[in-house]
Design an enzyme around this catalytic site. Structure first.
Site, PDB file in Angstrom:
ATOM      1  N   GLY A  56       0.853  -1.187   0.000  1.00  0.00           N
ATOM      2  CA  GLY A  56       0.000   0.000   0.000  1.00  0.00           C
ATOM      3  C   GLY A  56       0.883   1.227   0.000  1.00  0.00           C
ATOM      4  O   GLY A  56       2.080   1.133   0.290  1.00  0.00           O
ATOM      5  N   CYS A  83       5.294  -6.070   1.793  1.00  0.00           N
ATOM      6  CA  CYS A  83       5.622  -4.640   1.697  1.00  0.00           C
ATOM      7  C   CYS A  83       4.917  -3.844   2.800  1.00  0.00           C
ATOM      8  O   CYS A  83       5.235  -4.004   3.962  1.00  0.00           O
ATOM      9  CB  CYS A  83       5.321  -4.110   0.301  1.00  0.00           C
ATOM     10  N   TYR A  84       3.923  -2.999   2.461  1.00  0.00           N
ATOM     11  CA  TYR A  84       3.210  -2.292   3.531  1.00  0.00           C
ATOM     12  C   TYR A  84       2.638  -3.293   4.523  1.00  0.00           C
ATOM     13  O   TYR A  84       2.650  -3.057   5.743  1.00  0.00           O
ATOM     14  CB  TYR A  84       2.074  -1.441   2.938  1.00  0.00           C
ATOM     15  N   HIS A 170       8.386  -7.832  -3.149  1.00  0.00           N
ATOM     16  CA  HIS A 170       7.122  -8.314  -3.724  1.00  0.00           C
ATOM     17  C   HIS A 170       7.304  -9.670  -4.402  1.00  0.00           C
ATOM     18  O   HIS A 170       7.716  -9.723  -5.558  1.00  0.00           O
ATOM     19  CB  HIS A 170       6.604  -7.301  -4.753  1.00  0.00           C
ATOM     20  N   GLU A 172       5.093 -11.480  -5.604  1.00  0.00           N
ATOM     21  CA  GLU A 172       4.085 -11.668  -6.661  1.00  0.00           C
ATOM     22  C   GLU A 172       4.537 -11.114  -8.012  1.00  0.00           C
ATOM     23  O   GLU A 172       3.933 -11.399  -9.038  1.00  0.00           O
ATOM     24  CB  GLU A 172       2.760 -11.014  -6.236  1.00  0.00           C
ATOM     25  N   SER A 224     -23.211 -11.299 -26.173  1.00  0.00           N
ATOM     26  CA  SER A 224     -22.598 -10.388 -27.148  1.00  0.00           C
ATOM     27  C   SER A 224     -21.680 -11.139 -28.097  1.00  0.00           C
ATOM     28  O   SER A 224     -21.249 -10.608 -29.103  1.00  0.00           O
ATOM     29  CB  SER A 224     -21.796  -9.319 -26.407  1.00  0.00           C
ATOM     30  N   GLY A 226     -18.791 -12.024 -27.045  1.00  0.00           N
ATOM     31  CA  GLY A 226     -17.497 -11.852 -26.387  1.00  0.00           C
ATOM     32  C   GLY A 226     -17.242 -13.020 -25.439  1.00  0.00           C
ATOM     33  O   GLY A 226     -18.136 -13.830 -25.187  1.00  0.00           O
ATOM     34  N   ASP A 228     -16.700 -13.229 -22.128  1.00  0.00           N
ATOM     35  CA  ASP A 228     -17.410 -13.314 -20.838  1.00  0.00           C
ATOM     36  C   ASP A 228     -18.844 -13.799 -20.999  1.00  0.00           C
ATOM     37  O   ASP A 228     -19.282 -14.716 -20.307  1.00  0.00           O
ATOM     38  CB  ASP A 228     -17.401 -11.959 -20.120  1.00  0.00           C
ATOM     39  N   SER A 229     -19.578 -13.175 -21.921  1.00  0.00           N
ATOM     40  CA  SER A 229     -20.986 -13.580 -22.025  1.00  0.00           C
ATOM     41  C   SER A 229     -21.110 -14.969 -22.639  1.00  0.00           C
ATOM     42  O   SER A 229     -22.040 -15.709 -22.325  1.00  0.00           O
ATOM     43  CB  SER A 229     -21.814 -12.539 -22.787  1.00  0.00           C
ATOM     44  N   SER A 230     -20.150 -15.363 -23.473  1.00  0.00           N
ATOM     45  CA  SER A 230     -20.222 -16.704 -24.059  1.00  0.00           C
ATOM     46  C   SER A 230     -19.957 -17.777 -23.004  1.00  0.00           C
ATOM     47  O   SER A 230     -20.648 -18.799 -22.949  1.00  0.00           O
ATOM     48  CB  SER A 230     -19.200 -16.859 -25.189  1.00  0.00           C
ATOM     49  N   LYS A 367      -9.866 -12.754 -16.057  1.00  0.00           N
ATOM     50  CA  LYS A 367     -10.117 -13.012 -17.485  1.00  0.00           C
ATOM     51  C   LYS A 367      -9.542 -14.358 -17.946  1.00  0.00           C
ATOM     52  O   LYS A 367     -10.214 -15.123 -18.638  1.00  0.00           O
ATOM     53  CB  LYS A 367      -9.498 -11.883 -18.310  1.00  0.00           C
TER      54      LYS A 367
END
Ligand code: XMP
Length: 511
Positions: A56, A83-84, A170, A172, A224, A226, A228-230, A367
């Site tokens: 942060g 970190c923070y 970090h 990650e 749509s 796309g 996500d909707s598929s 995603k």
């Protein structure tokens, strides 16, 4: 949910989603929660396998900075502070945090105690990614220093008995050597995670939950085409079959054959699939319009109108399904407002559709996880790996007024460009590539005749977040082949240019 879970407490750092992705890559389910939104009581109740504090932008010793209830360290749940988060752990437990005499930023040579839980089997010297101006000057009682750099005495610390771990760097971030392995060691050795969370197991749980929630009800989805909707349609199809109605509004601005491909992917499923060919309605609404934002707005409105007209025919539905995904809803620990994705980028929720509740079964997925779920559900590769395509489609890739003739020209030219990149094998390394029909005509010569036709622009970019982008360094011979084919095969184009601008200052799309 029956799988083990890690709670990531977000203090507003820039890499927080990355932490979540790494944990999930290790096969462990996790959720990110802003520090203000969760209490120790709630954590006790959720009983996660472990807790991670993110980085942060603040200094722990300022009163206005985020703090944490010290009770959290008494739960017996392993905690990793990054970190923070590391400084916060040190500060809260009675250590000392101060401004470092030398701040560290970037790749940093670090020395490790390879007996430490997180660094077992690790090299003694390795590079970590640092980004801090404060540092832990003194560890709290009971902690052992497990890594240091020439200017950072506590680059990592642990208290094995209390299962508390902290890294100033970090893990990650990719630049930290073996960073994911360190996180995995925390998950396995400290938290006892079994690392068996997969998209298959997610799908199973999600399907069971959807069945329970929906019961015998009806669900409506705007498809749509796309990713996500598929994927959402596929998940709902598996869960509730014919109780789902998926309305695919084909606005006529899809790429070549794309509308038919979407239809083909869903036609044979046991759902009610409705394709609305609304090209003429959309073209009508866009007649005479060349301003990009007006185009977007009108397309968004018309999409809702068409969707509503279709939905009304169904009468009352119980649920409206939305393809919201995790990055759309993660609220940063530093931010105050939640950002919710507007309905498939198409201008908000329908006002005149009668439904009881919204369901968002993908809301906890990133995603790439949505893609993996799509693959696990058996969607075609082409659909699952579809690069991003804007909701308004080709309408914002035709500069100036949109006509049917221009759409035809662009569709054919764009298909050739994509085909050439895909066949040459370089497409997978490019994040978005498409053609733009400029509104400019210029003089050319073909055969014995003079031509006065459109100039087509090719755009291809590499990017990881679509916020900044570089133009793709496509080899000249491939560009040459594209230009040759496009001018030769597509009537109406006599000149092809390649866009070599980065974002910023340009944007990826031309409108
Ligand atoms: P820009 O052009 O802003 O694009 O650099 C960044 C990313 O966003 C996509 N984009 C859109 N997506 N509706 C969408 O759904 C839109 O109106 C829209 N405009 C841009 C663009 O394709 C790129 O991936």
């Amino acid at each position: 949910m029956s799988y083990q879970k890690i709670i990531i407490i977000d203090f507003g750092g820039q890499y927080n989603q990355l932490i979540a992705r790494r944990v999930r890559e290790c096969g462990v389910y996790c959720e990110v929660t802003p520090y203000r939104k969760i209490t120790v009581g709630e954590i006790r109740e959720e009983a996660p396998a472990g807790i991670i504090f993110t980085g942060g932008p603040n200094s722990v010793y300022l009163e206005s900075s985020p703090h944490i209830d010290p009770e959290i360290f008494e739960l017996g749940i392993p905690v990793l502070g990054i970190c923070y988060g590391a400084q916060l752990m040190a500060y809260t437990l009675g250590g000392k945090v101060a401004t470092a005499p030398t701040s560290e930023y970037g790749k940093t040579e670090t020395e490790f105690d390879t007996e430490a839980v997180m660094f077992g089997g690790h090299k003694k010297q390795a590079v970590t990614w640092m980004s801090h101006t404060d540092y832990i000057a003194e560890t709290p009682e009971g902690f052992k220093i497990t890594a240091h750099t020439p200017v950072c005495p506590v680059a990592a610390m642990e208290n094995r008995e209390r299962k508390l771990y902290a890294t100033q760097f970090h893990p990650e971030v990719n630049h930290t050597e073996n960073g994911t392995e360190m996180i995995k060691r925390f998950l396995v050795e400290a938290c006892g995670c079994t690392c068996d969370w997969t998209m298959g197991s997610f799908a199973e749980t999600a399907i069971a939950q959807l069945r329970e929630k929906v019961g015998g009800g009806k669900v409506l989805l705007a498809l749509s085409g796309g990713v996500d909707s598929s994927v959402l349609a596929a998940l709902l199809a598996k869960a509730i079959g014919s109780q789902l109605t998926a309305i695919f509004v084909d606005h006529g601005f899809m790429r070549k054959d794309e509308g038919d491909e979407v239809e083909a992917a869903f036609r044979d499923w046991d759902i009610n699939f409705v394709r609305v060919n609304a090209k003429n309605r959309f073209l009508g609404r866009l007649k005479g319009i060349s301003d990009p934002e007006t185009k977007r707005k009108r397309i968004g409105e018309e999409f809702i109108n068409v969707f509503e007209d279709e939905a009304k025919k169904l009468g009352r539905v119980d649920f409206l399904a939305q393809g919201t995904i995790y990055p759309d809803i993660i609220e940063s620990g530093a931010g105050d407002a939640a950002v919710i994705k507007s309905h498939h980028n198409v201008g908000g929720l329908p006002d005149h559709v009668d439904f009881k509740e919204i369901i968002e079964p993908l809301r906890l997925l990133f995603k790439d996880e949505v893609r993996a779920l799509g693959a696990a559900l058996g969607l075609p590769e082409k659909l699952v790996w579809r690069p991003p395509f804007p909701g308004p489609g080709l309408a914002i890739r035709i500069i100036g007024e949109i006509t049917e003739e221009k759409l035809e020209i662009l569709r054919d030219a764009d298909a050739i460009f994509r085909e050439e990149l895909e066949n040459s094998g370089i497409a997978r390394g490019i994040n978005q590539y498409f053609a733009v029909l400029t509104n400019m005509r210029s003089v050319g010569v073909m055969g014995d005749g003079r031509t006065y036709d459109y100039t087509l622009a090719l755009r291809a970019v590499t990017t990881s977040d679509f916020m900044t982008a570089d133009f793709a360094k496509i080899p000249y011979d491939i560009l040459e082949r594209c230009a040759g084919r496009i001018v030769g095969e597509v009537a109406g184009i006599n000149r092809v240019v390649y866009d070599v601008t980065t974002k910023p200052p340009a944007t990826i799309e031309w409108e």
